[in-house]
Design a protein around this motif. Structure first.
Motif, PDB file in Angstrom:
ATOM      1  N   LEU A  30      33.333  30.548  40.698  1.00 27.10           N
ATOM      2  CA  LEU A  30      34.251  31.360  40.148  1.00 27.10           C
ATOM      3  C   LEU A  30      33.895  31.134  38.629  1.00 27.10           C
ATOM      4  CD1 LEU A  30      37.673  31.111  41.648  1.00 27.10           C
ATOM      5  CD2 LEU A  30      36.107  32.787  42.231  1.00 27.10           C
ATOM      6  N   LYS A  31      33.458  30.150  38.340  1.00 30.04           N
ATOM      7  CA  LYS A  31      32.994  29.725  36.962  1.00 30.04           C
ATOM      8  C   LYS A  31      31.720  30.592  36.491  1.00 30.04           C
ATOM      9  CE  LYS A  31      30.783  26.185  33.960  1.00 30.04           C
ATOM     10  NZ  LYS A  31      30.147  24.931  33.818  1.00 30.04           N
ATOM     11  N   ARG A  72      35.062  40.092  46.582  1.00 29.50           N
ATOM     12  CA  ARG A  72      35.864  39.040  47.130  1.00 29.50           C
ATOM     13  C   ARG A  72      36.219  37.948  46.070  1.00 29.50           C
ATOM     14  NH1 ARG A  72      32.921  36.571  51.150  1.00 29.50           N
ATOM     15  NH2 ARG A  72      32.612  35.095  49.570  1.00 29.50           N
ATOM     16  N   ASP A  73      35.098  37.512  45.392  1.00 28.60           N
ATOM     17  CA  ASP A  73      35.195  36.499  44.571  1.00 28.60           C
ATOM     18  C   ASP A  73      35.843  36.941  43.169  1.00 28.60           C
ATOM     19  OD1 ASP A  73      34.036  34.808  46.250  1.00 28.60           O
ATOM     20  OD2 ASP A  73      32.007  35.002  45.255  1.00 28.60           O
ATOM     21  N   LEU A  74      35.566  38.311  42.690  1.00 31.43           N
ATOM     22  CA  LEU A  74      36.268  38.791  41.744  1.00 31.43           C
ATOM     23  C   LEU A  74      37.806  38.991  42.002  1.00 31.43           C
ATOM     24  CD1 LEU A  74      35.924  39.996  38.732  1.00 31.43           C
ATOM     25  CD2 LEU A  74      35.546  42.121  39.899  1.00 31.43           C
ATOM     26  N   ARG A  75      38.044  39.431  43.156  1.00 32.49           N
ATOM     27  CA  ARG A  75      39.595  39.308  43.390  1.00 32.49           C
ATOM     28  C   ARG A  75      40.189  38.032  43.167  1.00 32.49           C
ATOM     29  NH1 ARG A  75      39.567  40.427  49.061  1.00 32.49           N
ATOM     30  NH2 ARG A  75      38.430  42.502  48.506  1.00 32.49           N
ATOM     31  N   GLU A  76      39.500  36.840  43.477  1.00 33.64           N
ATOM     32  CA  GLU A  76      40.311  35.649  43.237  1.00 33.64           C
ATOM     33  C   GLU A  76      40.402  35.468  41.661  1.00 33.64           C
ATOM     34  OE1 GLU A  76      38.775  32.101  45.266  1.00 33.64           O
ATOM     35  OE2 GLU A  76      37.914  33.448  46.689  1.00 33.64           O
ATOM     36  N   VAL A  77      39.517  35.974  40.878  1.00 35.57           N
ATOM     37  CA  VAL A  77      39.565  35.842  39.374  1.00 35.57           C
ATOM     38  C   VAL A  77      40.701  36.734  38.989  1.00 35.57           C
ATOM     39  CG1 VAL A  77      38.034  36.213  37.222  1.00 35.57           C
ATOM     40  CG2 VAL A  77      36.842  35.072  39.300  1.00 35.57           C
ATOM     41  N   ARG A  78      40.643  37.552  39.477  1.00 33.66           N
ATOM     42  CA  ARG A  78      41.883  38.796  39.074  1.00 33.66           C
ATOM     43  C   ARG A  78      43.140  37.941  39.307  1.00 33.66           C
ATOM     44  NH1 ARG A  78      39.381  44.034  41.815  1.00 33.66           N
ATOM     45  NH2 ARG A  78      38.361  44.832  40.026  1.00 33.66           N
ATOM     46  N   ILE A  79      43.341  37.391  40.260  1.00 30.33           N
ATOM     47  CA  ILE A  79      44.778  36.699  40.839  1.00 30.33           C
ATOM     48  C   ILE A  79      44.973  35.561  39.721  1.00 30.33           C
ATOM     49  CG2 ILE A  79      45.781  35.567  42.327  1.00 30.33           C
ATOM     50  CD1 ILE A  79      44.333  36.946  44.513  1.00 30.33           C
ATOM     51  N   ILE A  80      43.815  34.738  39.550  1.00 29.81           N
ATOM     52  CA  ILE A  80      44.108  34.021  38.597  1.00 29.81           C
ATOM     53  C   ILE A  80      44.396  34.068  37.126  1.00 29.81           C
ATOM     54  CG2 ILE A  80      42.731  31.709  37.522  1.00 29.81           C
ATOM     55  CD1 ILE A  80      41.275  31.224  40.340  1.00 29.81           C
TER      56      ILE A  80
END
Length: 110
Positions: A30-31, A72-80
């Motif tokens: 994510l970084k 999928r990984d960008l979705r995690e960044v959005r949530i964070i």
């Protein structure tokens, strides 16, 4: 190097993302995504090829469908980022433009 987009600041050296409601240390994957967006800042566009190069350097076996894995990984960044920006009245909006490049914008929450 610390850089801000809207209510959030990101330290690309340590991977710390902080905002009005807290801070988190991002995983290496994510970084890599955050580094690309914070390097261009608000409104700049990053082609997917640059994202793919940052996430899966040449010689590294990548996923069968790299764009699906990136989304999928960008979705995690959005949530964070939404959680960290809570209470600021602003949020980061990650989207794809008509040319297929990825960009981030600061949006005011109504």
């Amino acid at each position: 190097m610390k850089k801000e987009i809207g209510p959030l600041s990101f330290n690309s050296t340590t991977g710390h993302l902080s905002g009005p409601s807290g801070a988190i240390c991002l995983s290496p994957h994510l970084k890599a995504i955050a580094v690309q967006f914070w390097a261009i800042g608000d409104g700049g566009a990053v082609p997917f090829s640059a994202m793919r190069g940052a996430l899966w350097p040449e010689g590294v076996l990548g996923p069968a469908n790299p764009e699906q894995a990136f989304r999928r990984d960008l979705r995690e960044v959005r949530i964070i980022t939404r959680a960290l920006a809570h209470g600021s009245g602003k949020m980061l909006d990650f989207r794809q433009n008509s040319a297929g490049d990825w960009l981030v914008r600061v949006r005011t929450v109504r």
